[in-house]
Design an enzyme around this catalytic site. Structure first.
Site, short mmCIF file in Angstrom:
data_model
loop_
_atom_site.label_atom_id
_atom_site.label_comp_id
_atom_site.label_asym_id
_atom_site.label_seq_id
_atom_site.Cartn_x
_atom_site.Cartn_y
_atom_site.Cartn_z
N ASN A 158 0.85 -1.53 -0.26
CA ASN A 158 -0.07 0.13 0.26
C ASN A 158 0.77 1.49 -0.09
O ASN A 158 0.10 2.33 -0.59
CB ASN A 158 -0.71 -0.06 1.14
CG ASN A 158 -0.14 -0.28 2.44
OD1 ASN A 158 0.71 -0.57 2.52
ND2 ASN A 158 -0.76 -0.24 3.82
N LYS A 181 13.93 -5.45 -0.60
CA LYS A 181 12.98 -6.53 -1.30
C LYS A 181 11.56 -6.05 -1.29
O LYS A 181 10.41 -6.13 -0.33
CB LYS A 181 12.72 -7.89 -0.05
CG LYS A 181 11.54 -9.15 -0.84
CD LYS A 181 11.71 -9.64 -2.39
CE LYS A 181 10.07 -10.22 -2.28
NZ LYS A 181 9.22 -9.86 -2.30
N THR A 184 5.45 -7.89 -4.13
CA THR A 184 4.77 -7.70 -5.58
C THR A 184 4.63 -6.73 -6.27
O THR A 184 4.48 -5.95 -7.37
CB THR A 184 4.34 -8.76 -5.53
OG1 THR A 184 5.12 -10.21 -4.97
CG2 THR A 184 4.21 -9.83 -7.03
N GLY A 234 3.44 -5.69 6.97
CA GLY A 234 2.67 -5.93 5.77
C GLY A 234 1.48 -6.92 6.97
O GLY A 234 1.11 -6.54 8.21
N ASP A 236 0.01 -10.23 8.77
CA ASP A 236 0.50 -11.71 9.08
C ASP A 236 2.00 -12.19 9.18
O ASP A 236 2.68 -12.76 9.77
CB ASP A 236 -0.49 -13.05 8.96
CG ASP A 236 -1.55 -11.92 10.22
OD1 ASP A 236 -2.08 -11.40 10.13
OD2 ASP A 236 -2.72 -12.96 9.46
N THR A 237 2.47 -12.44 7.86
CA THR A 237 3.84 -12.68 7.75
C THR A 237 4.30 -12.91 8.47
O THR A 237 5.49 -13.28 9.01
CB THR A 237 3.78 -12.35 5.93
OG1 THR A 237 2.71 -11.93 5.41
CG2 THR A 237 4.78 -13.79 5.62
N GLY A 238 4.58 -11.40 9.14
CA GLY A 238 5.50 -10.95 10.46
C GLY A 238 5.56 -11.94 11.17
O GLY A 238 6.88 -10.90 11.63
N GLU A 253 5.82 -4.09 11.21
CA GLU A 253 4.21 -3.43 11.83
C GLU A 253 2.90 -4.17 10.68
O GLU A 253 3.49 -4.12 9.47
CB GLU A 253 4.37 -1.47 11.72
CG GLU A 253 3.08 -1.07 11.47
CD GLU A 253 1.83 -0.77 10.30
OE1 GLU A 253 1.09 -1.37 10.18
OE2 GLU A 253 1.79 -0.45 9.67
N ARG A 286 -5.03 0.42 4.33
CA ARG A 286 -4.18 1.18 5.19
C ARG A 286 -4.37 0.59 6.68
O ARG A 286 -5.32 1.03 6.86
CB ARG A 286 -4.40 3.29 4.99
CG ARG A 286 -4.02 3.69 4.11
CD ARG A 286 -4.64 5.29 4.27
NE ARG A 286 -4.65 6.19 5.51
CZ ARG A 286 -4.60 6.57 6.18
NH1 ARG A 286 -6.57 5.80 5.96
NH2 ARG A 286 -4.76 7.40 6.93
N CYS A 287 -2.85 0.45 6.86
CA CYS A 287 -3.32 0.04 7.88
C CYS A 287 -4.45 0.87 9.41
O CYS A 287 -4.74 0.71 10.51
CB CYS A 287 -1.68 -0.42 9.35
SG CYS A 287 -0.47 -0.42 7.81
N THR A 288 -3.86 1.95 9.29
CA THR A 288 -4.31 3.11 9.80
C THR A 288 -5.87 3.51 9.47
O THR A 288 -5.88 4.39 9.91
CB THR A 288 -3.63 4.07 9.98
OG1 THR A 288 -3.24 5.10 8.59
CG2 THR A 288 -2.50 4.19 10.64
O1 G3H Z 1 -0.76 0.91 6.07
C1 G3H Z 1 0.28 1.45 6.76
C2 G3H Z 1 0.63 3.11 6.67
O2 G3H Z 1 1.54 3.44 7.71
C3 G3H Z 1 -1.03 3.89 7.05
O3 G3H Z 1 0.04 5.13 6.57
O4 G3H Z 1 -1.54 6.67 7.75
O5 G3H Z 1 -0.06 7.54 6.10
O6 G3H Z 1 -1.69 5.80 5.41
P1 G3H Z 1 -0.76 6.92 6.59
#
Ligand code: G3H
Length: 478
Positions: A158, A181, A184, A234, A236-238, A253, A286-288
């Site tokens: 992302n 790395k 993909t 990323g 769960d792989t983490g 993260e 987004r993770c956030t």
């Molecule tokens: O997707 C994970 C990112 O660290 C989120 O960043 O809050 O700038 O979108 P962001």
């Protein structure tokens, strides 16, 4: 193979001896857009060998010089923002304006890292021995920060550019060398970004970029004995990476189920605006992103009435047209999201907008009366789907937040600052935003997931401090 993008090793662009390539599929068309080299384990070995042999000299390069090179890379990124952004549009279906923002933000991040790096890393410390009981003043401890060695950087799809430079910048500034790395999807944007570092004049071997299949080189990279630090963003792989990693510092993260608590006294217009932006920008990938709204029952109807028209206004279509909602990253992801929505439907959630799907394009879906029995109350869709749970008390909302194991960020809307701070203290997540949607930036702020959401803090300053080890020299006076 010819026609495929080359990988980057020792200052050179090369084809893999495997003769094979990996196809990069455009999420919008579901057709192959690019091909990259499918590198082999032998090529990974070679890359680590080159990295290790380049590191000592790089660590001896003066800090100001390292900063100067980072700034040059930032300038080149800005100059080439358009072609790099257009790769992001093609590879990850990020809307064109957001793709440009990602590249410019990355250049700003590198500039800041250079400026912060010379100060944070340019300072050592002296300790006197007589502050500890039983000691005289005959020992002087000189403390400095030295590089870890080889940093393995693995950014997610992302933010293939921004979350690459947030790892590469601090690592290089601290005198480490980097094996990147790229994800993909987003790999070609990552290769173009690497070219900016190359053109900036970084010495050979200081930044190397490997491409290939995770099944072939993934574990091999993360368990390689030459790795001295892993910075991974990323899913769960983490968790499996961290279990296998061994004695190396980790910066991980792994996503978040970011909740948004809306109290009875909240400014509902403000909350609605942030919920829509936070929930649906980059189609929720987004993770956030706001992943769950926990609203007090007394104001739930009013909040919903403010959110629905804004969601209905979101444009749905292709990233080239800068639509708000664009295709999600893959068919697998679209199927997973659909599965969550169907589960909620079967268990009685109320659809405030209609769920529609064409290929990987999913219409923004708002679900009310979601209950803890539904998967959407706990799982991260990473798509344009936002569940709303109605709660009777703030305590109930906090309890829900703390039960979830993926705890990155969260937010609370209330006009009472005392209450906001108390709720923030009670929420066991890395960051709580008061009266705004979760967000990582500004990029020098700390960024850390709790529980299964991560290890180690990010943000420019924290990354600089994490990518070094402490070296002490003790002078024993006669
Ligand atoms: O997707 C994970 C990112 O660290 C989120 O960043 O809050 O700038 O979108 P962001």
């Amino acid at each position: 193979p010819s026609g495929a993008y080359k990988y980057f090793i020792n200052g050179d662009w090369k084809e893999s001896a495997s003769g094979k390539s990996v196809a990069i599929v455009n999420p919008s068309t579901r057709q192959t857009a690019y091909n990259v080299q499918a590198c082999t384990q032998a090529e990974v070995n070679e890359m680590f060998e080159i990295s290790r042999s380049s590191q000592k000299q790089w660590a001896q390069t003066p800090l100001w010089k390292r900063a100067e090179l980072l700034k040059k890379a930032a300038t080149l990124l800005r100059e080439h923002a358009l072609p790099i952004a257009s790769c992001l549009v093609t590879e990850i279906a990020k809307p064109s304006r957001d793709s440009m923002t990602e590249v410019i933000r990355s250049a700003d991040l590198l500039d800041y890292t250079a400026e912060e790096g010379v100060r944070v890393l340019g300072q050592g410390k002296i300790l006197n021995s007589d502050s500890f009981p039983g000691n005289g003043r005959n020992k002087l401890c000189l403390v400095s920060k030295v590089a870890l060695g080889v940093v393995l950087a693995i950014p997610p799809f992302n933010y293939p550019v921004n979350l690459a430079v947030s790892k590469i910048g601090p690592a290089l500034m601290a005198g480490n060398v980097v094996v990147l790395k790229p994800p993909t999807q987003g790999v070609v944007a990552g290769l173009h970004m690497a070219q900016c570092f190359h053109k900036a004049g970084f010495p050979k071997g200081v930044l190397n970029v490997i491409t290939g299949k995770g099944s072939e080189i993934g574990d091999f990279l993360t368990t390689h004995p030459s790795v001295n630090c892993i910075s991974f963003t990323g899913g769960d792989t983490g968790i499996s990476i961290s279990k296998k990693a061994g004695m190396v510092p980790l910066q991980m993260e792994l996503g978040g189920k970011d909740v948004c608590i809306v109290c009875e006294d909240a400014n509902l217009d403000l909350a609605a605006k942030h919920i829509v932006k936070g929930g649906f920008s980059y189609s929720g990938q987004r993770c956030t992103a706001v992943k769950l709204v926990l609203v007090h029952d007394k104001v739930a109807d009013e909040l919903v009435s403010k959110i629905v028209p804004q969601v209905q206004k979101l444009s749905v279509g292709m990233p080239e047209n800068d639509c708000d909602i664009t295709p999600v990253i893959s068919e697998t992801s679209a199927n997973f999201i659909q599965g969550l929505v169907l589960d909620a439907k079967e268990k009685g959630a109320k659809f405030l907008t209609e769920f529609k799907r064409e290929g990987n394009l999913l219409w923004p879906t708002l679900l009310d009366h979601v209950t803890p029995a539904m998967r959407l109350a706990w799982e991260e869709p990473f798509g344009p789907v936002l569940p709303i749970v109605r709660v009777q008390t703030v305590e109930q909302a906090i309890e829900h937040c703390n039960k979830n194991n993926i705890a990155l960020q969260g937010c609370v809307f209330t006009q009472d600052i005392n209450r906001a701070i108390m709720i923030s203290d009670a929420m066991e997540t890395g960051t709580v935003q008061i009266n705004a949607a979760p967000a990582r930036g500004p990029d020098h702020f700390p960024f850390q997931g709790f529980r299964d959401s991560g290890i180690g803090s990010q943000g420019i300053t924290n990354s600089l401090e994490m990518m070094v080890k402490t070296k002490s020299t003790v002078i024993n006076l006669e």
